[in-house]
Scaffold this active site. Structure first.
Site, PDB file in Angstrom:
ATOM      1  N   ASN A 224       0.382  -6.221  -3.427  1.00  0.00           N
ATOM      2  CA  ASN A 224      -0.694  -5.317  -3.821  1.00  0.00           C
ATOM      3  C   ASN A 224      -0.124  -3.946  -4.179  1.00  0.00           C
ATOM      4  OD1 ASN A 224      -3.160  -6.941  -3.259  1.00  0.00           O
ATOM      5  ND2 ASN A 224      -2.257  -6.967  -1.207  1.00  0.00           N
ATOM      6  N   ALA A 225      -0.582  -3.375  -5.297  1.00  0.00           N
ATOM      7  CA  ALA A 225      -0.190  -2.028  -5.719  1.00  0.00           C
ATOM      8  C   ALA A 225       1.315  -1.907  -5.953  1.00  0.00           C
ATOM      9  CB  ALA A 225      -0.669  -0.977  -4.718  1.00  0.00           C
TER      10      ALA A 225
ATOM     11  N   ARG B 281      13.304 -10.839 -14.744  1.00  0.00           N
ATOM     12  CA  ARG B 281      14.455  -9.985 -15.097  1.00  0.00           C
ATOM     13  C   ARG B 281      14.557  -8.796 -14.160  1.00  0.00           C
ATOM     14  NH1 ARG B 281      15.729 -12.488 -19.868  1.00  0.00           N
ATOM     15  NH2 ARG B 281      13.891 -12.800 -21.146  1.00  0.00           N
TER      16      ARG B 281
ATOM     17  N   GLY C 293      -7.231 -14.132   4.005  1.00  0.00           N
ATOM     18  CA  GLY C 293      -7.672 -15.267   3.212  1.00  0.00           C
ATOM     19  C   GLY C 293      -8.247 -14.838   1.875  1.00  0.00           C
TER      20      GLY C 293
ATOM     21  N   ASP D  75      -5.016  -3.990   7.497  1.00  0.00           N
ATOM     22  CA  ASP D  75      -5.392  -3.035   6.453  1.00  0.00           C
ATOM     23  C   ASP D  75      -6.908  -2.866   6.446  1.00  0.00           C
ATOM     24  OD1 ASP D  75      -4.994  -1.139   4.556  1.00  0.00           O
ATOM     25  OD2 ASP D  75      -4.535  -2.507   2.920  1.00  0.00           O
TER      26      ASP D  75
ATOM     27  N   CYS E 179     -14.317  -4.113  -1.119  1.00  0.00           N
ATOM     28  CA  CYS E 179     -13.743  -2.787  -0.902  1.00  0.00           C
ATOM     29  C   CYS E 179     -12.961  -2.737   0.395  1.00  0.00           C
ATOM     30  CB  CYS E 179     -14.791  -1.696  -1.008  1.00  0.00           C
ATOM     31  SG  CYS E 179     -16.114  -1.826   0.150  1.00  0.00           S
TER      32      CYS E 179
END
Lengths: 278, 402
Positions: free
Chosen positions: B229-230, B237, B261, B285, B320
């Protein structure tokens, strides 16, 4: 001397545990009245310990009023080393039962004064009133505890240097590196075990068969220290079929014919009456 | 000499030790895990209390190194009441088996840092809540291109290294880790400065190439924040930060994974885990919506709708943030990965402890370690009770529904 021949190592383990159960139960230990056990380590008695733990969990036996004295311990091996006998006894037996820590005695191979430690151990056995039942195993060379071939048959607890055979046999526990096997041990003497009221020696496997033959069929010999127990008033050799391979047929037949009698020893027959079973 | 406090023996249980679940008693005293063999032979003591456990499973307490809030509390927003907020979350986390956590602040205005940061002190846990290990500061030194939900206006570059960091955060006493983008100007100096102070640096919200990532690791960083993520997606490469999992740097790199999940596909989880099993750290998180009932809520400036335990931006189907506790993450993770239970439990305990460098006292049930542990139902893995420093700090109510 009695020789009890059983089918295999599992039956030996069960028989030995039932014998301990029977002896402890008949003694009826209680406050101020302790049953005193001498205990071995190693592969042979492992099955017996497991059975005893099972009996404890089933409520058949308590070790609350049992004092134990272990036969031996390596010198200089840390107490929590997986090959130390402290470690073995804690993990294979003590932690599973209700024995009081102050009643479980194992020689301290890290004591600053090893001679004093051995004397202390002998004194403790004296104070406890002697050992009621000493259980032992033997090495392929007939050693009992670490009383290696050539040990005095009247020896007491002391420091003993291990024989090359023993180092060789034990190196498998030390990463197959013989230099890592401790070279010395503290061990009760043959005389210390001889002082016990009863002695039970467990012998299983083909590799112990020569030692068993030397122990029961030949004379008392300090090169096979376990043979000293021929002269003990109440000694019991408990072995499996494999261990009898070097015995004479007539020896095996004689003792097997007595097996029904011997079975009484683990079946509630009072200890006094057992004295006449031979 | 101070008399010893009670010696407690948890009997007839399974415990996680040396990466194995074994039938073994757990002995504790004075807030630490005891070596019963030593007690038996040296002290010749018996347990003062024996707790018969009926075959439950005892695992080290979970450690959540990335949690933004929960139960309506947003650590980055509620600056006036943040102490109470952290306290509330700390308390609620106990029911999820979390014994230690790092309250996480996302990219915020400089003023917020000066208001909030001094108020979130490192604190030993207990009945009042889980241990606060220190704050995890996620941003503002991140890449605008990978800002995620962080606000553009507050994003900064650490061009003067540690000095820039101090300018924004102020005193760093309460900080345990910082997530930053290593490609930013001054980031290398910042990483050296922060790790020199004993603060862990995680790489994230970044467009860094693998080479930049490796440079950061060499300079002291040892974590990746919410892997996948992010950050740049894996490219053959230049595998980017994801490539750190298989890079040849000597150091073990740890990476946070949200295993609710939803946020990470099970196949991606498996790729990460098989590439670098020892580095995987489960994180919740979780955001403020964690623990809220279904319905409409307001979190900070945002209106959200809770539906079936998931948080959506009100009126939409836009997720969210995570609302899954670490205990559920362990279960989801184990199912998704089909890994051993031992491994799943360690990913939420030993691995985060190692990532934070506190694995000499937390994350294991070894002798001498803090007696922080969680008692789980052996099958369902529901948290039955949670213990911090040898004290029972949470007990599942008897009438709790499954």
């Amino acid at each position: 001397m009695r020789l009890i021949i059983l089918d295999n190592a599992d039956v030996v383990a069960e028989w030995a545990a039932r014998f301990v159960l029977q002896r402890v139960t008949q003694f009826a230990p209680g406050p101020g009245r302790h049953f005193v056990l001498g205990l071995p380590t190693g592969g042979t008695p492992l099955g017996m310990y497991r059975k005893l733990i099972q009996f404890y969990k089933e409520g058949k036996i308590s070790f609350k009023y049992v004092k134990t004295f272990n036969m031996d311990e390596y010198v200089g091996l840390p107490r929590d080393h997986p090959e130390s006998y402290h470690y073995y006894m804690w993990n294979e037996f003590f932690k599973h039962v209700d024995i009081e820590p102050g009643n479980a005695h194992v020689l301290d191979g890290n004591a600053p004064d090893l001679v004093a430690e051995c004397q202390r151990f002998e004194d403790l056995i004296q104070e406890a009133g002697g050992v009621h039942l000493f259980i032992g195993g033997i090495g392929p060379d007939g050693h009992i505890a670490f009383n290696e071939p050539g040990s005095s048959l009247v020896s007491r607890t002391r420091v003993k240097t291990l024989a090359y055979d023993t180092l060789e046999a034990n190196k498998r526990f030390f990463g197959n590196d013989i230099s890592k096997v401790p070279r010395q041990a503290l061990t009760v003497g043959v005389g210390t075990v001889m002082d016990a009221k009863e002695v039970m020696i467990l012998i299983t496997g083909v590799h112990k068969s020569l030692a068993l033959a030397k122990a029961v069929e030949e004379g008392v010999n300090h090169m096979w220290t376990v043979s000293a127990f021929q002269q003990h008033a109440q000694t019991l050799f408990v072995c499996d079929e494999d261990a009898t391979l070097e015995l004479r047929v007539k020896t095996v037949k004689y003792f097997k014919a007595l097996s029904e009698e011997h079975q009484k020893m683990i079946e509630g027959v009072p200890v006094d009456e057992q004295r006449v079973i031979h | 000499m101070k008399p010893k406090s009670g010696l407690t023996r948890f009997h007839d249980c399974y415990i996680l030790r040396d990466s194995k679940i074994i039938k073994e008693d757990l002995w504790i005293r004075d807030g630490k895990i005891e070596n019963p063999e030593q007690v038996f032979y040296v002290e010749q003591q018996e347990a003062d209390i024996t707790v018969n456990c009926d075959n439950v499973l005892i695992a080290p307490g979970f450690i959540d190194i990335q949690i933004n809030g929960g139960w309506g509390i947003d650590f980055s927003y509620d600056s006036e009441t943040v102490e109470n907020g952290v306290g509330k979350v700390a308390k609620e986390l106990l029911a999820h088996g979390v014994t230690s956590f790092c309250p996480t602040m996302i990219t915020s205005h400089t003023e917020k840092y000066s208001k909030i940061l001094p108020k979130i002190k490192k604190a030993q846990g207990g009945k009042h809540g889980a241990t606060v290990l220190g704050v995890h500061l996620e941003g503002p030194f991140i890449s605008p291109a990978k800002k995620g939900a962080h606000l553009d206006d507050y994003i900064r570059t650490p061009e003067k290294g540690l000095e820039s960091i101090r300018e924004v955060y102020g005193p760093l006493d309460n900080v345990i880790m910082v997530t930053l983008a290593p490609e930013l100007p001054g980031a290398t100096e910042a990483i050296k400065g922060l790790t020199g102070l004993g603060i862990k640096v995680a790489l994230g919200h970044s467009t860094a190439s693998l080479a930049q990532g490796e440079e950061a690791i060499r300079n002291g960083a040892n974590l990746i924040t919410h892997l996948f993520n992010a950050m740049l997606p894996f490219h053959h490469r230049d595998p980017g930060l994801v490539g750190l999992l298989a890079s040849t740097t000597d150091k073990q790199v740890y990476y946070g994974i949200i295993a609710d999940g939803i946020h990470t596909h099970p196949a991606a989880l498996r790729i990460a885990c098989r590439t670098n099993p020892q580095g995987l750290v489960l994180v919740s998180d979780a955001i403020a919506a964690q623990g809220l009932a279904d319905g409409n809520h307001r979190i900070g400036p945002q209106a959200i709708t809770m539906e079936g335990g998931r948080a959506y931006v009100a009126g939409t189907k836009v997720l969210c943030g995570s609302t899954t506790g670490l205990d559920e993450c362990v279960v989801t993770f184990k199912q998704a990965l089909d890994c051993s239970l031992e491994y799943a439990l360690e990913a939420a305990s030993l691995h985060p402890a190692k990532a934070l460098g506190i694995d000499d006292r937390k994350g294991k049930l070894d002798f001498g370690y803090d007696a922080d542990f969680v008692i789980l139902h052996p099958k369902s893995l529901k948290v039955l009770s949670t213990w911090i420093a040898g004290e029972c700090v949470y007990k599942r109510p008897n009438n709790a529904s499954d």
